[in-house]
Design an enzyme around this catalytic site. Structure first.
Site, mmCIF file in Angstrom:
data_model
loop_
_atom_site.group_PDB
_atom_site.id
_atom_site.type_symbol
_atom_site.label_atom_id
_atom_site.label_comp_id
_atom_site.label_asym_id
_atom_site.label_seq_id
_atom_site.Cartn_x
_atom_site.Cartn_y
_atom_site.Cartn_z
ATOM 1 N N PRO A 106 0.804 -1.133 -0.067
ATOM 2 C CA PRO A 106 -0.032 0.017 -0.018
ATOM 3 C C PRO A 106 0.855 1.354 0.036
ATOM 4 O O PRO A 106 1.771 1.482 0.775
ATOM 5 C CB PRO A 106 -0.789 -0.194 1.214
ATOM 6 C CG PRO A 106 -0.106 -0.926 2.034
ATOM 7 C CD PRO A 106 0.539 -2.051 1.306
ATOM 8 N N ASN A 107 0.341 2.350 -0.723
ATOM 9 C CA ASN A 107 1.144 3.433 -0.781
ATOM 10 C C ASN A 107 2.189 3.641 -1.597
ATOM 11 O O ASN A 107 2.677 4.841 -2.096
ATOM 12 C CB ASN A 107 0.909 4.286 0.620
ATOM 13 C CG ASN A 107 -0.534 4.339 1.344
ATOM 14 O OD1 ASN A 107 -1.215 4.904 0.483
ATOM 15 N ND2 ASN A 107 -0.620 3.827 2.300
ATOM 16 N N ARG A 139 4.341 10.897 -2.288
ATOM 17 C CA ARG A 139 4.116 10.932 -0.897
ATOM 18 C C ARG A 139 5.556 11.341 -0.061
ATOM 19 O O ARG A 139 6.442 11.049 -0.683
ATOM 20 C CB ARG A 139 3.801 9.597 -0.227
ATOM 21 C CG ARG A 139 4.600 8.373 -0.602
ATOM 22 C CD ARG A 139 4.280 6.948 -0.102
ATOM 23 N NE ARG A 139 4.179 6.909 1.264
ATOM 24 C CZ ARG A 139 4.157 5.479 1.847
ATOM 25 N NH1 ARG A 139 4.538 4.351 1.343
ATOM 26 N NH2 ARG A 139 3.889 5.499 3.251
ATOM 27 N N ASN A 193 8.118 -5.483 -0.508
ATOM 28 C CA ASN A 193 7.768 -4.393 0.514
ATOM 29 C C ASN A 193 6.250 -4.193 0.675
ATOM 30 O O ASN A 193 5.671 -4.009 0.021
ATOM 31 C CB ASN A 193 8.356 -3.108 -0.169
ATOM 32 C CG ASN A 193 8.367 -1.695 0.751
ATOM 33 O OD1 ASN A 193 7.656 -1.991 1.754
ATOM 34 N ND2 ASN A 193 8.944 -0.595 0.232
ATOM 35 N N HIS A 205 3.957 -4.211 9.431
ATOM 36 C CA HIS A 205 3.800 -3.883 10.903
ATOM 37 C C HIS A 205 2.745 -4.759 11.508
ATOM 38 O O HIS A 205 2.800 -4.927 12.746
ATOM 39 C CB HIS A 205 3.913 -2.534 11.327
ATOM 40 C CG HIS A 205 4.859 -1.689 10.510
ATOM 41 N ND1 HIS A 205 6.186 -1.833 10.540
ATOM 42 C CD2 HIS A 205 4.519 -0.665 9.598
ATOM 43 C CE1 HIS A 205 6.889 -1.107 9.816
ATOM 44 N NE2 HIS A 205 5.979 -0.219 9.106
ATOM 45 N N GLU A 209 12.475 -9.237 2.579
ATOM 46 C CA GLU A 209 11.627 -8.126 2.769
ATOM 47 C C GLU A 209 12.597 -6.770 2.657
ATOM 48 O O GLU A 209 13.657 -6.496 2.995
ATOM 49 C CB GLU A 209 11.361 -7.987 4.082
ATOM 50 C CG GLU A 209 10.384 -7.028 4.745
ATOM 51 C CD GLU A 209 9.761 -6.916 5.893
ATOM 52 O OE1 GLU A 209 8.944 -7.899 6.115
ATOM 53 O OE2 GLU A 209 9.847 -6.144 6.851
ATOM 54 N N SER A 262 12.894 3.146 3.445
ATOM 55 C CA SER A 262 13.303 4.232 4.584
ATOM 56 C C SER A 262 14.117 3.218 5.572
ATOM 57 O O SER A 262 13.635 1.800 5.615
ATOM 58 C CB SER A 262 12.217 4.849 5.089
ATOM 59 O OG SER A 262 11.143 3.937 5.710
ATOM 60 N N ARG A 297 12.574 5.702 12.709
ATOM 61 C CA ARG A 297 11.296 6.128 12.541
ATOM 62 C C ARG A 297 10.433 6.018 13.821
ATOM 63 O O ARG A 297 10.995 5.648 14.758
ATOM 64 C CB ARG A 297 10.627 5.988 11.299
ATOM 65 C CG ARG A 297 11.699 6.428 10.062
ATOM 66 C CD ARG A 297 10.868 6.029 8.665
ATOM 67 N NE ARG A 297 9.796 6.779 8.569
ATOM 68 C CZ ARG A 297 8.616 6.473 7.430
ATOM 69 N NH1 ARG A 297 8.959 5.382 6.747
ATOM 70 N NH2 ARG A 297 7.621 7.197 7.444
ATOM 71 N N ARG A 357 7.014 1.382 13.590
ATOM 72 C CA ARG A 357 7.526 0.659 12.299
ATOM 73 C C ARG A 357 8.650 -0.095 12.683
ATOM 74 O O ARG A 357 9.383 -0.802 12.046
ATOM 75 C CB ARG A 357 8.259 2.039 11.556
ATOM 76 C CG ARG A 357 6.912 2.863 11.012
ATOM 77 C CD ARG A 357 7.543 3.965 9.835
ATOM 78 N NE ARG A 357 6.672 4.752 9.833
ATOM 79 C CZ ARG A 357 5.543 4.884 9.074
ATOM 80 N NH1 ARG A 357 5.130 3.822 8.297
ATOM 81 N NH2 ARG A 357 4.713 5.875 9.045
#
Ligand code: DQA
Length: 143
Positions: free
Chosen positions: A9-10, A17, A74, A80, A98, A102, A107, A111
């Site tokens: 997602p995203n 983003r 990814n 998570h 995986e 980032s 972070r 995460r």
């Protein structure tokens, strides 16, 4: 090797983003880079992206059913908390790496935990799109 590249997602919003974190390259540019670098290394990379958890599970099962040699994933935020993705990776018992663009450990606390990494050979985090190339090498050099 025939490798399935799965992005969650995203990630289709790369270049749009949070550019300070994920960079300015579009998803299509990153995808093209990985496919081309994979080709140079002698591998066929087939890319799939979805924002939908079930479609990611279908892609993992498809990699098994179509005799892929490995998976680079990814899982985005599903990393998570998706036990369903963890189960899918465990079910197929394929070589999987995986990747996170980032450094997730730098972070937010939420995460830092990956439920999916335990179903993979290992995790590469924090090297941007180069991480996908590292993952190709990791697949090549692992059993
Ligand atoms: C990400 C890290 C995740 O925490 C986040 O939810 C993403 C992208 C990465 O590639 O750095 O969507 O997987």
């Amino acid at each position: 090797m025939k490798i399935k590249l799965i992005n969650g997602p995203n990630l289709n919003f790369l270049g749009i983003r949070e550019k300070g974190i994920y960079g300015t390259k579009s998803f299509e540019e990153v995808e093209k880079y990985v496919i081309e670098e994979g080709k140079k290394l002698g591998h066929e990379i087939i890319s799939f992206q979805s924002n939908i958890e079930g479609e990611l599970i279908n892609a993992i099962q498809d990699a098994y059913l179509n005799n892929y040699d490995g998976i680079i994933i990814n899982p985005g935020a599903y990393t998570h908390y998706s036990i369903a993705l963890y189960d899918a990776l465990k079910s197929v018992n394929m070589k999987c790496v995986e990747v996170h663009l980032s450094n997730v450990h730098k972070r937010e606390e939420f995460r830092h935990k990956s439920v999916t990494a335990a179903a993979c050979i290992g995790q590469i985090t924090g090297f941007g799109e180069y991480g996908y190339i590292m993952a190709i090498n990791a697949l090549e050099n692992s059993q």
